[in-house]
Enzyme design. Structure first.
Site, short mmCIF file in Angstrom:
data_model
loop_
_atom_site.label_atom_id
_atom_site.label_comp_id
_atom_site.label_asym_id
_atom_site.label_seq_id
_atom_site.Cartn_x
_atom_site.Cartn_y
_atom_site.Cartn_z
N SER A 144 0.85 -1.20 0.00
CA SER A 144 0.00 0.00 0.00
C SER A 144 0.87 1.23 0.00
CB SER A 144 -0.89 0.00 1.25
OG SER A 144 -1.54 1.26 1.42
N TYR A 170 -0.06 0.01 10.64
CA TYR A 170 -0.41 -0.37 9.27
C TYR A 170 0.77 -0.11 8.34
CZ TYR A 170 -2.94 -0.52 4.82
OH TYR A 170 -3.35 -0.83 3.54
#
Length: 310
Positions: A144, A170
């Site tokens: 990501s 994350y």
């Protein structure tokens, strides 16, 4: 991405086929003849979600489901061992499953939830089935742009010191997904197996289930304010098929030597490798996420954490 591509006879494993990108990735591949093995934690949910995959299957394509809970190494090892015992080879493994911005918690084995699920679960699973990858095979690790939030912290991967930040956690896990591809590619390229990391883009899926109402809208508003200040057009979320396109491209379309050990976005290899300014909507990858020494260090730390050497 798959126009004119015949995947008949190809066997492809996709994790996280109970919703979103995983389902669409499996659907596109099966529609072009691939035999897809879909892994999911909740098989009942996956059975319902993948009806569209079976309906779209053509040219000998099909779908088989297996149970895999990436937050439990017992489940990971059981799933991998069952595949190895079966002995059927794979052409591609797409590590699609994951969680985002989850509240602080731990996996069954005591790892911070996001690092444990997104990275360590796939680390053990893919390494255990690596022998099943045919020469010419590929591993696609879904990362990501969120990797820009943080480099991995090999001294404190479980947030035992300092305050927990869901976006930092994350970011660490997504950086780990890229570094895993870098090191896996280095270790397996001599036998013709390559690995790449992909950023699917900004997409509204179940991945955002841990966010508060309005959080996505607020983030997009801030992104657009930054883009407007730079004289750039506004950011738009991708559709799920648009998001799955880069996974499919890296898996079966892009040239092996082009994608191997690299970070891909928007169906091409990212060329902007920098530690300079990057907005969430801009293209590019942080240099620490492609650093080979960082990748080797993460691999060694991961082996130490899971108690297994690959």
């Amino acid at each position: 991405m798959l126009a004119g591509v015949d995947l008949s006879g190809r066997r492809i494993l996709v994790t996280g086929v109970s919703a979103g990108l995983g389902v669409e990735t499996a659907r596109a591949l099966a529609a072009h003849g691939a035999q897809v093995v879909g892994a999911a934690r909740d098989l009942a949910k996956a059975e319902a979600a993948t009806e569209v995959v079976r309906a779209a299957a053509a040219n000998g394509g099909g779908l088989e489901l297996i149970e895999l809970d990436l937050a439990s190494l017992a489940s990971v090892r059981a799933a991998a061992d069952a595949l190895v015992a079966k002995g059927e080879p794979f052409d591609v493994v797409i590590a699609n499953a994951g969680v985002m911005a989850a509240p602080f918690g731990h996996t069954t084995d005591g790892f911070e939830t996001q690092f444990g699920t997104n990275h360590l679960g796939h680390f053990v699973f893919i390494n255990r089935i690596a022998s099943l990858l045919r020469p010419g095979g590929r591993v696609v690790s879904l990362a990501s742009a969120g990797h820009r939030f943080a480099n991995v912290d090999l001294d404190d991967p479980n947030f035992t010191r300092g305050d927990y930040d869901p976006w930092v956690a994350y970011g660490r896990s997504k950086t780990a997904n890229i570094l895993f591809a870098v090191e896996f590619d280095r270790r397996h390229r001599a036998r013709g197996v390559r690995a790449a990391a992909v950023h699917p883009g900004g997409i509204q899926t179940e991945l955002s289930r841990h966010l508060e109402d309005g959080a996505i809208e607020a983030m997009i508003a801030q992104i657009n304010a930054d883009l407007a200040a730079e004289g750039k057009p506004p950011f738009e979320l991708k559709t799920i098929p648009q998001g799955a396109a880069t996974s499919v491209w890296a898996a079966v379309v892009g040239e092996a030597d082009e994608i191997g050990g690299r970070y891909c976005e928007d169906c091409h290899v990212a060329t902007n490798v920098t530690d300079g300014p990057l907005s969430v909507a801009s293209e590019g990858v942080r240099s620490y996420a492609l650093d080979p020494d960082n990748a080797r260090a993460l691999w060694a730390k991961s082996e130490e954490m899971v108690g297994e050497v690959f």
